[in-house]
Every structure is written in structure tokens, then in C-alpha cells.
Design a protein around this motif. Structure first.
Motif, PDB file in Angstrom:
ATOM      1  N   ARG A 194       0.838  -1.213   0.000  1.00  0.00           N
ATOM      2  CA  ARG A 194       0.000   0.000   0.000  1.00  0.00           C
ATOM      3  C   ARG A 194       0.867   1.255   0.000  1.00  0.00           C
ATOM      4  O   ARG A 194       0.546   2.241  -0.670  1.00  0.00           O
ATOM      5  N   MET A 195       1.955   1.237   0.747  1.00  0.00           N
ATOM      6  CA  MET A 195       2.879   2.385   0.765  1.00  0.00           C
ATOM      7  C   MET A 195       3.490   2.598  -0.619  1.00  0.00           C
ATOM      8  O   MET A 195       3.571   3.720  -1.102  1.00  0.00           O
ATOM      9  N   THR A 196       3.893   1.511  -1.274  1.00  0.00           N
ATOM     10  CA  THR A 196       4.460   1.608  -2.619  1.00  0.00           C
ATOM     11  C   THR A 196       3.409   2.149  -3.584  1.00  0.00           C
ATOM     12  O   THR A 196       3.705   3.019  -4.419  1.00  0.00           O
ATOM     13  N   TYR A 197       2.206   1.635  -3.488  1.00  0.00           N
ATOM     14  CA  TYR A 197       1.090   2.091  -4.318  1.00  0.00           C
ATOM     15  C   TYR A 197       0.889   3.599  -4.153  1.00  0.00           C
ATOM     16  O   TYR A 197       0.755   4.339  -5.127  1.00  0.00           O
ATOM     17  N   ALA A 198       0.872   4.062  -2.907  1.00  0.00           N
ATOM     18  CA  ALA A 198       0.662   5.484  -2.625  1.00  0.00           C
ATOM     19  C   ALA A 198       1.803   6.333  -3.175  1.00  0.00           C
ATOM     20  O   ALA A 198       1.568   7.390  -3.766  1.00  0.00           O
ATOM     21  N   ARG A 199       3.031   5.864  -3.006  1.00  0.00           N
ATOM     22  CA  ARG A 199       4.175   6.636  -3.499  1.00  0.00           C
ATOM     23  C   ARG A 199       4.189   6.717  -5.021  1.00  0.00           C
ATOM     24  O   ARG A 199       4.504   7.765  -5.580  1.00  0.00           O
ATOM     25  N   GLU A 200       3.850   5.596  -5.683  1.00  0.00           N
ATOM     26  CA  GLU A 200       3.839   5.579  -7.151  1.00  0.00           C
ATOM     27  C   GLU A 200       2.815   6.541  -7.725  1.00  0.00           C
ATOM     28  O   GLU A 200       2.992   7.088  -8.809  1.00  0.00           O
ATOM     29  N   ARG A 201       1.730   6.770  -6.996  1.00  0.00           N
ATOM     30  CA  ARG A 201       0.647   7.618  -7.492  1.00  0.00           C
ATOM     31  C   ARG A 201       0.633   9.015  -6.869  1.00  0.00           C
ATOM     32  O   ARG A 201      -0.290   9.783  -7.080  1.00  0.00           O
ATOM     33  N   GLY A 202       1.645   9.316  -6.074  1.00  0.00           N
ATOM     34  CA  GLY A 202       1.737  10.648  -5.479  1.00  0.00           C
ATOM     35  C   GLY A 202       0.746  10.884  -4.351  1.00  0.00           C
ATOM     36  O   GLY A 202       0.444  12.027  -4.015  1.00  0.00           O
ATOM     37  N   LEU A 203       0.254   9.805  -3.761  1.00  0.00           N
ATOM     38  CA  LEU A 203      -0.738   9.936  -2.694  1.00  0.00           C
ATOM     39  C   LEU A 203      -0.106  10.138  -1.321  1.00  0.00           C
ATOM     40  O   LEU A 203      -0.818  10.332  -0.341  1.00  0.00           O
ATOM     41  N   ASP A 204       1.213  10.109  -1.259  1.00  0.00           N
ATOM     42  CA  ASP A 204       1.909  10.272   0.009  1.00  0.00           C
ATOM     43  C   ASP A 204       2.289  11.717   0.292  1.00  0.00           C
ATOM     44  O   ASP A 204       2.858  12.031   1.314  1.00  0.00           O
ATOM     45  N   ARG A 205       1.944  12.617  -0.619  1.00  0.00           N
ATOM     46  CA  ARG A 205       2.264  14.041  -0.450  1.00  0.00           C
ATOM     47  C   ARG A 205       1.008  14.810  -0.047  1.00  0.00           C
ATOM     48  O   ARG A 205      -0.101  14.395  -0.360  1.00  0.00           O
ATOM     49  N   PRO A 206       1.174  15.957   0.590  1.00  0.00           N
ATOM     50  CA  PRO A 206       0.008  16.765   0.933  1.00  0.00           C
ATOM     51  C   PRO A 206      -0.687  17.268  -0.333  1.00  0.00           C
ATOM     52  O   PRO A 206      -0.024  17.606  -1.317  1.00  0.00           O
ATOM     53  N   ARG A 207      -1.993  17.278  -0.315  1.00  0.00           N
ATOM     54  CA  ARG A 207      -2.755  17.774  -1.466  1.00  0.00           C
ATOM     55  C   ARG A 207      -2.685  19.292  -1.488  1.00  0.00           C
ATOM     56  O   ARG A 207      -2.715  19.947  -0.459  1.00  0.00           O
ATOM     57  N   SER A 208      -2.648  19.854  -2.680  1.00  0.00           N
ATOM     58  CA  SER A 208      -2.545  21.303  -2.817  1.00  0.00           C
ATOM     59  C   SER A 208      -3.819  22.013  -2.368  1.00  0.00           C
ATOM     60  O   SER A 208      -3.771  23.137  -1.887  1.00  0.00           O
ATOM     61  N   ASP A 209      -4.981  21.335  -2.487  1.00  0.00           N
ATOM     62  CA  ASP A 209      -6.232  21.986  -2.113  1.00  0.00           C
ATOM     63  C   ASP A 209      -6.449  22.032  -0.610  1.00  0.00           C
ATOM     64  O   ASP A 209      -7.325  22.744  -0.138  1.00  0.00           O
ATOM     65  N   VAL A 210      -5.663  21.283   0.149  1.00  0.00           N
ATOM     66  CA  VAL A 210      -5.802  21.314   1.603  1.00  0.00           C
ATOM     67  C   VAL A 210      -4.483  21.621   2.289  1.00  0.00           C
ATOM     68  O   VAL A 210      -4.281  21.274   3.432  1.00  0.00           O
ATOM     69  N   SER A 211      -3.573  22.256   1.574  1.00  0.00           N
ATOM     70  CA  SER A 211      -2.280  22.563   2.172  1.00  0.00           C
ATOM     71  C   SER A 211      -2.486  23.479   3.372  1.00  0.00           C
ATOM     72  O   SER A 211      -3.343  24.345   3.395  1.00  0.00           O
ATOM     73  N   SER A 212      -1.682  23.243   4.341  1.00  0.00           N
ATOM     74  CA  SER A 212      -1.825  23.937   5.612  1.00  0.00           C
ATOM     75  C   SER A 212      -1.389  25.395   5.506  1.00  0.00           C
ATOM     76  O   SER A 212      -0.463  25.736   4.787  1.00  0.00           O
ATOM     77  N   SER A 213      -2.053  26.233   6.255  1.00  0.00           N
ATOM     78  CA  SER A 213      -1.669  27.633   6.309  1.00  0.00           C
ATOM     79  C   SER A 213      -0.746  27.890   7.499  1.00  0.00           C
ATOM     80  O   SER A 213      -0.439  29.026   7.807  1.00  0.00           O
ATOM     81  N   MET A 214      -0.318  26.812   8.149  1.00  0.00           N
ATOM     82  CA  MET A 214       0.566  26.948   9.297  1.00  0.00           C
ATOM     83  C   MET A 214       1.985  27.257   8.833  1.00  0.00           C
ATOM     84  O   MET A 214       2.427  26.794   7.791  1.00  0.00           O
ATOM     85  N   THR A 215       2.699  28.015   9.646  1.00  0.00           N
ATOM     86  CA  THR A 215       4.105  28.308   9.351  1.00  0.00           C
ATOM     87  C   THR A 215       4.954  27.143   9.843  1.00  0.00           C
ATOM     88  O   THR A 215       4.489  26.285  10.599  1.00  0.00           O
ATOM     89  N   LEU A 216       6.206  27.133   9.423  1.00  0.00           N
ATOM     90  CA  LEU A 216       7.106  26.065   9.838  1.00  0.00           C
ATOM     91  C   LEU A 216       7.269  26.048  11.354  1.00  0.00           C
ATOM     92  O   LEU A 216       7.291  24.983  11.973  1.00  0.00           O
ATOM     93  N   SER A 217       7.360  27.207  11.985  1.00  0.00           N
ATOM     94  CA  SER A 217       7.519  27.247  13.440  1.00  0.00           C
ATOM     95  C   SER A 217       6.281  26.682  14.154  1.00  0.00           C
ATOM     96  O   SER A 217       6.416  26.040  15.199  1.00  0.00           O
TER      97      SER A 217
END
Length: 153
Positions: free
Chosen positions: A106-129
Motif C-alpha cells: 500500500r505504501m508503494t502504491y501510494a508513493r507511485e501515485r503521489g498519494l503520500d504528499r500533501p494535497r494542494s487543495d488542503v495545504s496547511s496555512s501553518m508556518t514552519l515554526s
């Protein structure tokens, strides 16, 4: 056909309250049925089913099925419905394809399809700190998962 808001000025307080109840009932029924929220109450206010119910003083039962059908036909809402159906179909496909897989597969499946990265439509507005402050309160495994989920790692 005139706007119902113009007519409400000449109706009783009970009719105006009935109008608000009808709006809430249609909005919640539509959201429950389609999983899409109607943000604009003006789309619901002048639906024939709502008008008949309000103008009859509640004597005509609110026809939720007709109201939902009318809302589905509204162009601004139909686009949202199509997007929601597409998203649900994608989720169903992912569930079906990963059903019998091991955790590593499942992890390989997710990585191959880009599902392991944050989605752009729900990216956090939090700062790094702010993210780092959250990480301080988590255990090692939770920190790794959080960092991956938010693209910090």
C-alpha cells in the motif's frame, strides 16, 4: 415570478419562520443526500417546492425530493456534484485496488501515485515554526507521520 423575499415582507411572522425552517430542511437534506453543501441560500429560497410550502402557510407539505431535484439541476451546484462524485469514484478505486495489499505494498502504491504528499487543495496555512511546535508534543512515530503528511520531512 417574483422573488420570495419581496413576498415575505407582506406575510406573517409565522410564515417567515416557516420559510427559514424550509430553507434549513432543504439545505440539510441536500447535504445529507449528495454530500455537497449549498452555500448560497438564494438558490434554495425560490425553489418551487419551498415557495409552495411557504405561500400555503405550511398547508402544502415541503416536497424535499422535488427541492433536491431542482437543486441538482442548478448549474452552479451540478459542477460541485460532478466533482464530489468524481472524488468518491477515485476513493472507491483506491480502496478496491489496495484492499488485499500488505502494508508495504500500500505504501508503494501510494508513493507511485503521489498519494503520500500533501494535497494542494488542503495545504496547511501553518508556518514552519507552528509545525515544529506541534512536533514537540508528539512521539517519534507520530512525528515521522506528521512530518511526512505535511511535507516537512
Amino acid at each position: 415570478m417574483s422573488d420570495i423575499n419581496e413576498l415575505l415582507q407582506h406575510l406573517s411572522d409565522e410564515d417567515r419562520a416557516n420559510h427559514l425552517k424550509a430553507l434549513a430542511a432543504v439545505k440539510s437534506a441536500f447535504a445529507e443526500y449528495t454530500k455537497v453543501e449549498v452555500d448560497n441560500p438564494a438558490l434554495i429560497e425560490n425553489l418551487p417546492a419551498v415557495r409552495e410550502h411557504v405561500l400555503s402557510g405550511g398547508a402544502i407539505e415541503l416536497d424535499l425530493e422535488a427541492a433536491i431535484a431542482s437543486l441538482k439541476a442548478e448549474p452552479s451546484i451540478s459542477a460541485s456534484l460532478i466533482a464530489a462524485e468524481l472524488e468518491e469514484a477515485q476513493h472507491a478505486t483506491i480502496r478496491r485496488e489496495t484492499e488485499g495489499m500488505s502494508r508495504q505494498a500500500r505504501m508503494t502504491y501510494a508513493r507511485e501515485r503521489g498519494l503520500d504528499r500533501p494535497r494542494s487543495d488542503v495545504s496547511s496555512s501553518m508556518t514552519l515554526s507552528e509545525h515544529l511546535a506541534v512536533l514537540k508534543g508528539l512521539g517519534p512515530q507520530q512525528r515521522m507521520a506528521y512530518a511526512r503528511r505535511h511535507g516537512i520531512s
